[in-house]
Each structure stands twice: as structure tokens, then as C-alpha cells.
Design a protein around this motif. Sequence first.
Motif, PDB file in Angstrom:
ATOM      1  N   MET A  20      31.771  47.417  44.378  1.00  0.00           N
ATOM      2  CA  MET A  20      30.556  48.093  44.845  1.00  0.00           C
ATOM      3  C   MET A  20      29.636  47.105  45.563  1.00  0.00           C
ATOM      4  N   ASP A  21      29.707  45.824  45.183  1.00  0.00           N
ATOM      5  CA  ASP A  21      28.876  44.816  45.864  1.00  0.00           C
ATOM      6  C   ASP A  21      29.199  44.746  47.353  1.00  0.00           C
ATOM      7  N   LEU A  22      30.441  45.025  47.707  1.00  0.00           N
ATOM      8  CA  LEU A  22      30.843  44.904  49.113  1.00  0.00           C
ATOM      9  C   LEU A  22      30.450  46.123  49.946  1.00  0.00           C
ATOM     10  N   VAL A  46      47.454  46.243  44.654  1.00  0.00           N
ATOM     11  CA  VAL A  46      47.222  44.805  44.793  1.00  0.00           C
ATOM     12  C   VAL A  46      45.836  44.591  45.387  1.00  0.00           C
ATOM     13  N   ASP A  47      45.132  43.653  44.808  1.00  0.00           N
ATOM     14  CA  ASP A  47      43.824  43.235  45.311  1.00  0.00           C
ATOM     15  C   ASP A  47      42.693  44.236  45.065  1.00  0.00           C
ATOM     16  N   ASP A  48      42.942  45.271  44.314  1.00  0.00           N
ATOM     17  CA  ASP A  48      41.835  46.156  43.958  1.00  0.00           C
ATOM     18  C   ASP A  48      40.896  45.491  42.958  1.00  0.00           C
ATOM     19  N   GLY A  49      41.402  44.429  42.288  1.00  0.00           N
ATOM     20  CA  GLY A  49      40.544  43.695  41.365  1.00  0.00           C
ATOM     21  C   GLY A  49      40.856  43.947  39.901  1.00  0.00           C
ATOM     22  N   LYS A  50      42.077  44.420  39.636  1.00  0.00           N
ATOM     23  CA  LYS A  50      42.466  44.727  38.264  1.00  0.00           C
ATOM     24  C   LYS A  50      42.459  43.480  37.376  1.00  0.00           C
ATOM     25  N   SER A  51      43.070  42.403  37.883  1.00  0.00           N
ATOM     26  CA  SER A  51      43.123  41.193  37.065  1.00  0.00           C
ATOM     27  C   SER A  51      41.729  40.637  36.835  1.00  0.00           C
ATOM     28  N   THR A  52      40.900  40.709  37.872  1.00  0.00           N
ATOM     29  CA  THR A  52      39.524  40.227  37.725  1.00  0.00           C
ATOM     30  C   THR A  52      38.786  41.057  36.669  1.00  0.00           C
ATOM     31  N   LEU A  53      39.011  42.348  36.691  1.00  0.00           N
ATOM     32  CA  LEU A  53      38.346  43.231  35.729  1.00  0.00           C
ATOM     33  C   LEU A  53      38.775  42.923  34.294  1.00  0.00           C
ATOM     34  N   SER A  83      31.332  46.270  39.748  1.00  0.00           N
ATOM     35  CA  SER A  83      31.792  45.088  40.460  1.00  0.00           C
ATOM     36  C   SER A  83      32.420  44.175  39.418  1.00  0.00           C
ATOM     37  N   ALA A  84      33.746  44.110  39.450  1.00  0.00           N
ATOM     38  CA  ALA A  84      34.448  43.295  38.453  1.00  0.00           C
ATOM     39  C   ALA A  84      34.074  41.834  38.628  1.00  0.00           C
ATOM     40  N   LEU A  85      33.884  41.432  39.885  1.00  0.00           N
ATOM     41  CA  LEU A  85      33.598  40.023  40.174  1.00  0.00           C
ATOM     42  C   LEU A  85      32.239  39.624  39.612  1.00  0.00           C
TER      43      LEU A  85
END
Lengths: 429, 311
Positions: A144-146, A12-19, A179-181
Motif C-alpha cells: 500500500m505504501d507504493l 513471486v514478489d508479492d511480498g509473502k516472505s516479507t510478510l 505494507s509488509a515492508l
Amino acid sequence: MDLLRFSTAGSVDDGKSTLIGRLLYDSKGIFEDQLAAIERTSRRRGYSQVDLALLTDGLRAEREQGITIDVAYRYFATPRRKFIIADTPGHVQYTRNMVTGASTADLAIVLVDARKGVLEQSHRHAFIAALLGIPHLVVAVNKMDLVGYDEAVYDRIQDEFSTWAAKLDVHDIQFIPISALHGDNVVTRSLAMTWYQGPSLLYHLEHVYIASDRNLIDVRFPVQWVIRPQTDEHHDYRGYAGQIATGVFKKGDEVVVLPSGKRTRIKRIETFDGELETAAPPLSVSMLLEDEVDVSRGDMICRPHNQPTVTNEFEAMICWMADAPLREGARYTIKHTTRSSKALVEDLRYRIDVNTLHRDESATELGLNEIGRVKLRTSSPLLLDEYRLSRTTGGFVLIDETSQDTVGAGMVVRAGPEPEASEAEVAAA
Amino acid sequence: MIETAQMSERALTRGLTHLDALEAESVFIMREVAAEFERPVLLFSGGKDSIVLLRLAEKAFRPARFPFPIMHIDTGHNFPEVLEFRDRRVAELGERLIVASVQESIDKGRVSEEPGNPSRNRLQTTTLLDAILEHQFDSVFGGARRDEEKARAKERVFSLRDEFGQWEPKAQRPELWSLYNGRLRKGQHMRVFPISNWTEMDVWQYIEREGIEVPSIYFAHERDVFRRDNMWLSTGPFLPNGPDEAVERMVVRYRTVGDMTCTGAVSSTASNLADVIVEVAAARITERGATRADDAFSETAMEDRKREGYF
Ligand SMILES: Nc1nc2c(ncn2[C@@H]2O[C@H](COP(=O)(O)OP(=O)(O)O)[C@@H](O)[C@H]2O)c(=O)[nH]1
């Protein structure tokens, strides 16, 4: 244009949906009305920007809880390839969904949060990909941005993951810092990470070589259905219809029909569009044989010199998918290729801890989402290959005889009875 | 040795496209149904997706006849072009057609039309479930695709329905590899979606590749339409335009085929398959979003209807 099926797993929150949202968005796989709907939802929830993650959350319950709990399938295409994404949830309590999504995937993307590094769940995701025989793995180091796009952070994660993955049967691992975001290295190469020389994620998905993943050696054709027109024109016509599992069939080949062992030759390989000289997976065809041999659904057509094991006994890794646990002595219906039988769980060899790979040999049952190795015996013989040779002839499901639900997924590890202990071993014991 | 293996592999891979892979999978699914169920039926709407199903059935079962009949749920609000097409296509195939009529369900008092809502989409569900019961069908082929709508993205290829025809998204059976579980308990039936993994684009490309005929309303033509709910609807006896709804003669085509009263036309000059494919490639609105009034009601409209037993 060919087809690549891939699965995605992340905590959860690793950014899968965003990716996934970003892949769909940047490849124009998102439509305006879908975008408008998620814009409305994002606004209503008071988000400052559109949450691309909302695109991949299908059902109402999931929207309410804000998590993905079932496998959702997504589609997009680039001029090079068509893609089918099996989007699977990452929590340990959804292991079965992950296994389901992985079962048909050519490639798996495992997401790692750059700030958190390689966690237990990353191990689990990679283990499941390996267990289900996914030939290609991508470790996407996200956010990676973070971490200031820091190469050292990425290197550390790559080293740690590689060391651990050496224990697994995965041959192709590609690491990609993203960076998915913000889209870095998702579709185009990132300008913020010039130290990274590899491909962007999409480039890799478009170019990874999958044609050689097909097994063209072990010739297997599970018979699904017998075509018998029973018309004057096609009086004695008998077409054995099915999908080629592995191997290449040629007109004129000598074949053996299992389990009967009868030998004959392929007279014709037919499709609606005409005859074929040769046929390979994944084609659906029908075979006409030289001799009148008795063939029915559940039989398998192979080559005489390369046959699967015809057996009632075998060992397999099982992922359990039902609330009521699997126990020694329990009976289920088994479906393997186009053949069904009754199966008895003779022995639970061990349960595996999917995070640490530790084997618990004292286990007496497998609960929901647990994975273990079992010994099974069936009432009629199955035509088995080891799963690592062929997903089609090495994979099976267990079905509960009362509810009729699918309760377990299995992968054959050893077909046939245990090898006899050698005389020396017997003497030593 | 190695060289030969590589060469033959290349030869075998060449020419095998995503459409070949999708077709092979769909044919496999149809044969599984034929083998595992007693009484399947194929739902035919006259739309492009069910037209593709018919071609796939030919691929799966010829030179024999289909081991199931074809069924049309007739809302009574059909495009005449589609009815004409249906009858011609079924005759060409030499297969058996069952027509289940929504009008009959209304006449028998099984359902009643909502005042002010000309659409019979919802009513179809009852007609379908009654027909399933009457003919004792245990499995029903439908042409739904997972890319159409987000509730469908999670639906199984073999999708179980309870005695009330309802879909329970939380109690779906795991579906692994190509091992489809067709077992039923009393009262249950199976909806089967052989083209789950196809997109709208795949369907059009396949229609072009196979040279399959589709009803003429899929191509640009002149039509009297008026604007309602952000869609262009066709005027006609079932759907009078309101006083504020001006009728215009426009060049339009349809992206989906359904009940005339809730299927919208899109402004288009695409007059052949090649044009349609270019248009689909450039389209920025999903086909359901563009042309189905019934989905716009709520964000979960489709999920709600599916739960009730809709297609
Ligand atoms: N800064 C940053 N945030 C990200 C990135 N990817 C995802 N996020 C954020 O992380 C949170 C969780 O992402 P989401 O896609 O919902 O995660 P999921 O649970 O794995 O599907 C959201 O607030 C995202 O905006 C990234 O690359 N960088």
C-alpha cells in the motif's frame, strides 16, 4: 490457548516472505542467531537492509534460485494463540504444494500487490483455498505504501475480488490493506491508513472464530489400531483406537460399525489419562464396545441414524501431483481415512482451468498440478462423506503402485453411483 | 435446539488447548506407524524431545506394551546423568531397549574418528544405519521438530530414506490432511517425526503439564566448563580443554542433550520447570544455535547431514 493453522499464497514478489518474516519478527518468533545469519547473507548479497524474506527460504536449491518451492512450516505464538503457518509457493507449477499446505489450514492469506491489482493468480489462490475447504480467507492487499496508501486503490481491489469470489464457496473473507515492508496493519493498525476501520492482520488471526468450524454433527470414528494387551489383568480387553474425525461421542451411545453394519453401544471412551464421558474432535481416544463385534483397522464407528455412504463408486475433484499424467483406465492405490483399496479411474469428467474456472470436458488426462473431476471405482467399499462435510472422511490420496509415491489428492464431491436418470429423461433421449 | 448445540460446543471447546491438539495429532501419527509398518523402532536420546515421544507412546498404546522397541545410539560420550535416566525410565516403562554403540562401530572399523575432532555426532549416522539394517527396522521414530532448523521446516512427518539412508529434499512425497503414505520400496525406510509441529516451548509446557521427569542436566547446576566455538563445554575425559581454554566453575544448564563433546551449556539459574519455561519464553537464540557446535560450520550444515542419513 488454542491453535490456528493458516496457509499463505502469493505470486513471486508479492511480498509473502516479507510478510511472514514481519509476523515472526514482530511476534518475537525470530531468534538472534537466525537474524544474524540472514544479516550476513543480506550483506553478502549487497542488500541495503536485512531481507526478512530470507528467513522463510529453507533449502539450498531454493536459496540459490531465490524462490520458495516447497511447503515450509513456521511456528509462532502470541499470548492468545499458537500459529502454524504453511508457507506455500505461488507459481502455477507449484499448485500441488499450495494444495498440500491448504489441506490442513483453518485460514488462508492470499496476497495481492496493490499496484498490480487482482490478477489471474489471485483467482487461482482463492480457488484452491475454496476447493480445499478452508473456512476463512484473508485478502491482504500489500505494498500500500507504493500506491500512496490510497483508499480508492484498495476499494477497487476489494470490489473486483468480491465479485469474483461470489462464485466460490467461501463464507468469510476479510480484506486488509497492508505494507509488509513497513509493517502497516500487520501487527498494529496503520497511521497512514486511518480510512481503514478493520483489524490488523495479526489481530484478525488472533481473534477469528474457528471453534464452530469443527463438524460436531456427523459422528465418525475411523479405527486405526486395535489395542489388545493380552495380559491377565486385561484379558479380554479390546480398545479400538483412533482420532475422532467429526461429531461428538458419548459413553452409552448406540453405534454402528461399518462396513459390517453391526450395532452395539459404547461401553467406555478411554485415554491414558482416564475415561471420558464425551469426546469430540480432534481427540485421539480408544473406544470399548458393549458387545464382541469384529472390528479392525479401516472400519468406522458411527451413529445408526447418520452414516457415511458405503460405496465402491464416487466422483471427486483431484489435484494431480506427479509428472506422469492421470489417465482414464489407470489403477492406483487409494488411501482414505485408515482404509486402503485399489482404485480405477473410470472417467475424467473435466479438467478445470484454475485461473478462469473454465471446464474442459474434452480433456483426456490430468497433468502435473492440474485439477479435474473424475469418477472412480474401488475394489473394496469405502466409507465416504462429501468433502464439504468433512475433510477427514471426504479427502483421500492416490498412490502409484510402482513408485509407491503419493500422486494425487482427492476431494469427494458425490459418494455413490450416479443417480439413475428419471423416466422422463430416458424418454426424452 | 440451536441454544443446546452452542452450549455443548462451548463445553467441548473449553479446556481444549493447543497442547491437546498437538498431542492428539502425535498419537495419531504413532498409531499409523504401528498399523502400517512391520518393524518400527523409537529412537531415544535421553533428551526432552524423545522423553516426550515416550509419553506419547504411552498415550497411544497403553494398557498394552509398545508395539516396538526403544533404541539408543550411544556415542560413548554421554552425560552420566542421562544414561542413569535412560535405564531408569526404560525399566519403569517395562519396555525393551536396544543400545547401538558408536564405539563398537569404531572398533569394527566401520567408521574412524576424525583427528582433532572429538565430536562423534557424524559417526552416529553409520551406527544408526547399521542398526537399522541389522534389526531390519522399516520405520524409525525420531523427536525432531520443524522449528529447530530451516531444513527441517520442510521435512515431512513421514520422511522417506533411500537404501543409503539419505534424505532427498527435492523428491519428498506430498503430505496432505492426516493421510500419511507409509509405503516403501525395497531398501527404503521411513523416518517418522510425530512432534514435527511442536516448538521448544510446547515441549516444555507439555513436560510441565504431564509432570514428566527429565534428566537433571536440564536444570541449573554447578559445572566445570571452558569456552570453545562460542559455547560453554563441559570438561571431561573425552574433551580435554586446550592450553588457552581456561576452566571455570559456573552455574549452567543444558537446553539440549547430546554428545558431551559438542553440546554446550548455557549460563542459567533456572532450577525448575517453571523457571525453564520463563527462560525459553525470553530466549533470543534458538536451542540449536546456542548449544550445537556441529550446526555452526556452514549455513547448510544440517541439510548436508540430513542428506547423509543423520536423524
Ligand atoms: N515497498 C514495499 N515493498 C515490499 C513490500 N512487501 C514486500 N516488498 C518488496 O517486494 C520484494 C519481494 O518481496 P518478497 O517478500 O521476497 O516476495 P515473495 O516472492 O512473495 O516472497 C522485495 O524486494 C520486498 O522488499 C511492501 O509492503 N512495500
